[in-house]
Design an enzyme around this catalytic site. Structure first.
Site, PDB file in Angstrom:
ATOM      1  N   GLY A 228       0.811  -1.204   0.000  1.00  0.00           N
ATOM      2  CA  GLY A 228       0.000   0.000   0.000  1.00  0.00           C
ATOM      3  C   GLY A 228       0.845   1.255   0.000  1.00  0.00           C
ATOM      4  O   GLY A 228       1.951   1.272  -0.555  1.00  0.00           O
ATOM      5  N   SER A 229       0.354   2.287   0.642  1.00  0.00           N
ATOM      6  CA  SER A 229       1.000   3.592   0.588  1.00  0.00           C
ATOM      7  C   SER A 229       2.203   3.664   1.517  1.00  0.00           C
ATOM      8  O   SER A 229       2.331   2.882   2.468  1.00  0.00           O
ATOM      9  CB  SER A 229       0.005   4.682   0.978  1.00  0.00           C
TER      10      SER A 229
ATOM     11  N   GLU B   1       5.265   7.827  -6.588  1.00  0.00           N
ATOM     12  CA  GLU B   1       4.375   6.954  -7.347  1.00  0.00           C
ATOM     13  C   GLU B   1       2.976   7.559  -7.441  1.00  0.00           C
ATOM     14  O   GLU B   1       2.431   8.051  -6.451  1.00  0.00           O
ATOM     15  CB  GLU B   1       4.285   5.582  -6.691  1.00  0.00           C
TER      16      GLU B   1
ATOM     17  N   CYS C 163       2.398  -3.191  -9.264  1.00  0.00           N
ATOM     18  CA  CYS C 163       3.391  -2.530  -8.416  1.00  0.00           C
ATOM     19  C   CYS C 163       4.681  -2.234  -9.162  1.00  0.00           C
ATOM     20  O   CYS C 163       5.490  -1.426  -8.700  1.00  0.00           O
ATOM     21  CB  CYS C 163       3.684  -3.373  -7.179  1.00  0.00           C
TER      22      CYS C 163
ATOM     23  N   GLU D 103       5.508  -3.413   1.312  1.00  0.00           N
ATOM     24  CA  GLU D 103       5.770  -2.915  -0.045  1.00  0.00           C
ATOM     25  C   GLU D 103       5.041  -1.580  -0.135  1.00  0.00           C
ATOM     26  O   GLU D 103       3.822  -1.536  -0.215  1.00  0.00           O
ATOM     27  CB  GLU D 103       5.252  -3.910  -1.081  1.00  0.00           C
TER      28      GLU D 103
ATOM     29  N   GLY E 297       0.823   4.681   5.135  1.00  0.00           N
ATOM     30  CA  GLY E 297       0.246   3.570   5.878  1.00  0.00           C
ATOM     31  C   GLY E 297       1.271   2.514   6.221  1.00  0.00           C
ATOM     32  O   GLY E 297       1.313   1.998   7.345  1.00  0.00           O
ATOM     33  N   GLY E 298       2.124   2.190   5.259  1.00  0.00           N
ATOM     34  CA  GLY E 298       3.129   1.155   5.492  1.00  0.00           C
ATOM     35  C   GLY E 298       4.149   1.553   6.529  1.00  0.00           C
ATOM     36  O   GLY E 298       4.581   0.734   7.351  1.00  0.00           O
TER      37      GLY E 298
END
Length: 400
Positions: A91-92, A246, A152, A115, A95-96
């Site tokens: 995810g982002s 990204e 991804c 990731e 958040g990660g």
């Protein structure tokens, strides 16, 4: 007669057992049409979870083998739960990173395999663009729009030379990407974030949008976008750093480079990434280029990425023993691969048994190999009894 399909041991690549037969063209067509019709319901995460829970129950597993919870706070609570001993995330970065920090801050820290984001840069040399600009532009369009740009390893930044060869590549890219029909994103929030991200980037000074996304009313559907900017705008920190982040969805940014030095300076500012791709000329690929450009660029991109692609595209991650799907932070938070023969090791804890009597060893480690597993003994591959090297189990036919 239909050709047989064999299961393959992921570590040795050897056949294990016959599991099916090749589908006919009609069966493939029917399957694709059925899957296409199911795209709408599959975009609902609740329905997907219910499907997996029902599948677990039908195979004799507890329905709670698959559990779905929602919310940012819920993710933190999961990672902090004392019964959780490892966590994975895609995810982002925001958040990660919060989950990664929570995993590390536990009284007993746990592995966190995150990731978080990947730009997946592509470098196109002047000579390569001169040889095959149309081919590269068309291939790039296919790669960046695959899965509506939600892979991804989607190429999100492409370093293209200034001049007529680069212009021809851009023309081929915009034509092919524009001809690709709109696609469905995972949910409305991602669709809205994609459109907002394109708008914000396109407002930056000297950023052009030769292909703008088409927003289709209803659902989560969008078209592809292409942005361009002079590489000099990205060479130093500033508002254009947004282009080095990204943007999830079918968009790529072409940075037009005056020369190799400008491209190298830009690469030095690219954050850790899952993949890096080089598009080289025939001479650069063969190592016969007098300037040695191919080897020099390979050395420049290798520290950035977990997978380096030459004259191909990154959106195709084979499940193979040599595969590595990971990269320096923020691409991932660990050195493990999430795809390939060793991916399962993220969820295993190694234990060595020393001087342990054979009767007390797990069956997998006993000399007799009662489970007939492919193993390595003293560093050498060992075939289980009843299996032939490179073929199916003894006594079974191979089919036509």
């Amino acid at each position: 007669m239909a050709a047989p399909v064999w299961s393959v041991d992921p570590r040795t690549g050897k056949r294990r057992e016959r599991v099916a037969v090749e589908a006919t063209a009609d069966a493939v067509d029917a399957a694709v049409r059925a899957a296409h019709a199911a795209r709408g319901p599959l975009a609902d995460r609740g329905r997907r979870a219910a499907l997996l829970r029902r599948a677990a129950a039908e195979t004799g597993l507890p329905a709670d083998t698959v559990v779905l919870v929602h919310g940012f706070r819920a993710g933190l609570d999961l990672v902090r739960h004392p019964l959780v001993t490892a966590a994975g995330f895609t995810g982002s970065i925001r958040g990660g990173r919060a989950l990664c920090d929570a995993a590390a801050a536990r009284p007993h820290p746990i592995p966190f395999h995150g990731e978080l984001g990947s730009l997946n840069p592509v470098v196109v040399t002047e000579a390569a663009a001169g040889e095959r600009a149309d081919e590269i532009g068309t291939g790039l369009a296919g790669s960046m729009t695959l899965g509506t740009g939600q892979f991804c390893v989607k190429p999100g930044l492409v370093l293209v030379p200034d001049g007529p060869h680069g212009d021809r590549l851009l023309t081929a890219l915009t034509a092919a990407a524009g001809a690709t029909g709109p696609g469905v994103m995972l949910d409305h929030r991602m669709r809205d974030a994609f459109l907002a991200g394109i708008h914000e980037r396109a407002q930056l000074p000297d950023v052009q949008a030769p292909l703008r996304p088409v927003a289709v009313d209803g659902g989560h559907t969008v078209g592809a976008a292409v942005l361009t900017v002079d590489a000099a705008r990205l060479a130093v920190p500033g508002p254009h750093d947004l282009l080095l982040e990204e943007c999830f969805g079918p968009v790529t940014v072409l940075a037009r480079c005056a020369d190799e030095d400008e491209a190298t300076a830009l690469l030095a500012r690219v954050p850790g990434t899952l993949s890096a791709t080089l598009q080289l000329s025939a001479a650069e690929s063969a190592g016969t280029d007098p300037a040695g450009r191919g080897a020099r660029l390979l050395a420049a991109v290798t520290p950035l990425a977990g997978r380096v692609v030459v004259n191909g595209w990154p959106t195709g991650v084979a499940v193979a023993p040599a595969q590595h799907h990971g990269g320096p932070y923020p691409a991932t938070t660990s050195t493990a691969t999430s795809v390939g023969a060793t991916a399962v090791e993220r969820w295993l804890r190694p234990v060595a048994y020393q001087d342990t009597p054979p009767a007390l060893l797990p069956p997998e480690l006993r000399d007799a190999n009662p489970l007939e597993l492919p193993r390595r003994v003293d560093g050498r591959a060992e075939e289980p009894r009843g299996h032939r090297a490179g073929g199916p189990p003894a006594g079974e036919g191979t089919g036509p």
